[in-house]
Scaffold this active site. Sequence first.
Site, PDB file in Angstrom:
ATOM      1  N   TYR A 148       7.117  -9.612   7.116  1.00 25.40           N
ATOM      2  CA  TYR A 148       7.040  -8.172   7.314  1.00 25.40           C
ATOM      3  C   TYR A 148       7.610  -7.794   8.674  1.00 25.40           C
ATOM      4  O   TYR A 148       7.569  -8.587   9.630  1.00 25.40           O
ATOM      5  CB  TYR A 148       5.582  -7.689   7.241  1.00 25.40           C
TER       6      TYR A 148
ATOM      7  N   ASP B  91       0.839  -1.206   0.000  1.00 30.91           N
ATOM      8  CA  ASP B  91       0.000   0.000   0.000  1.00 30.91           C
ATOM      9  C   ASP B  91       0.869   1.250   0.000  1.00 30.91           C
ATOM     10  O   ASP B  91       2.083   1.204   0.191  1.00 30.91           O
ATOM     11  CB  ASP B  91      -0.885  -0.019   1.251  1.00 30.91           C
TER      12      ASP B  91
END
Length: 313
Positions: free
Chosen positions: A142, A76
Site C-alpha cells: 500500500y 474500505d
Amino acid sequence: MSRPTPGLQSENVALPGGLVRLRLDIAYDGTDFHGWASQRDKPTGEPVRTVQATLEQTLEKVLRHPVSLTVAGRTDAGVHASGQVAHVDVARSALDTRSIGGDPSRLVRRVARLLPDDVTLRAAEFAPDGFDARFSALRRHYVYRVTTAPSGALPTRSRDTAVWNRPVSLERLQSAADPLLGLNNFAAFCRFKPHATTIRDLQRFEWRDVSSESEPELYEAHVTADAFCWSMVRSLVGACLSVGEGRRPEGFTRQLLAETKRSPLVPVAEARGLSLVGVDYPGDGDLASRAEATRGLRSDIQVDCADCGGEGS
C-alpha cells in the site's frame, strides 16, 4: 509482483464442472464506492455501489454467466487500487464465443466499454493451477499519500491525497514507523473484529518526502505486510503523523505494541490517501501449497484486506 505467464499457454487445469479460473488485475478510484465488498444499505436494505458488484454485473453481461469474484484485498470506502488482484471461476464454454475466442485477454476491451470511468479491468488471463487471489498471496503493498501544505491537496490530486493540517518532520515520521517492523501484535491499530487475529508481519514501513514545486509538503508512506487487519494501515499512518507533528512523543508507537486492544490514542487517517498498489505471489509451483498453508492458519478469521469497512484483513 509475481504474475502467471500471460496468454493461452498459462491456462490452468480445468476445475470440476467444466470451470476454469481466471486471474483479473483491477484498478479503481474508490472515492464514490462503498468499498470493495458487495453490501446493502443497513436502513433500507438496498444494494449500495461497490467495486465488486460493479465488476460482477459487467462480467456477467459479457460472459452471460454468473460470476463471483475472490479478491486479494477488500478495501474500505474511499480507498483506491492500482494493483488489485481477483480470481473468478467461469464455465469454459463462456469463453468459447466468437468475440472472446477462448482468449480471456479479450475480456479487457469488452468489459472496459461497459465499466464506469472510476474502475477498470487491466488484465485477464488463465490462472495457473492452484492460484487463489486471496490465500496464495504472500504480501500486499500500500501507498499512503498526504499533504501538510496550508493550501491542501493539488486540485487534480484531491481524490487520492489526504490532508493533515499540521506540519510534520520526516525524521520523526520514520522514527515512529521503524519500531513497528516485524512480526507483532497490532491490536492497538486494529478495529475489533470477532475471532480475528491482530498478529501481522509488517515487512516495510517507509516514509518519503515527495514534495515538488506544484505539490509542497507532500509525503508518501510505503507499507507492506503479509496481510492487514481492519483499519490497520490508516491507523499506522495516523499514529506516525501524530508523532511527526509532535503531538505524541517519540516512543509512542513502540509502546502501542504492548496494547491488547484498539487504542483510543491512535487517529485513523482519512481513506482517500490510501491505495493498494500491488500483491505478491509465489512461483506457479508454490501457489497451491501457499494457499493451503494460509487457509490452515486463517480458516476461522478474515485476513485479506486493509482498512475494510465491515471486513477483516
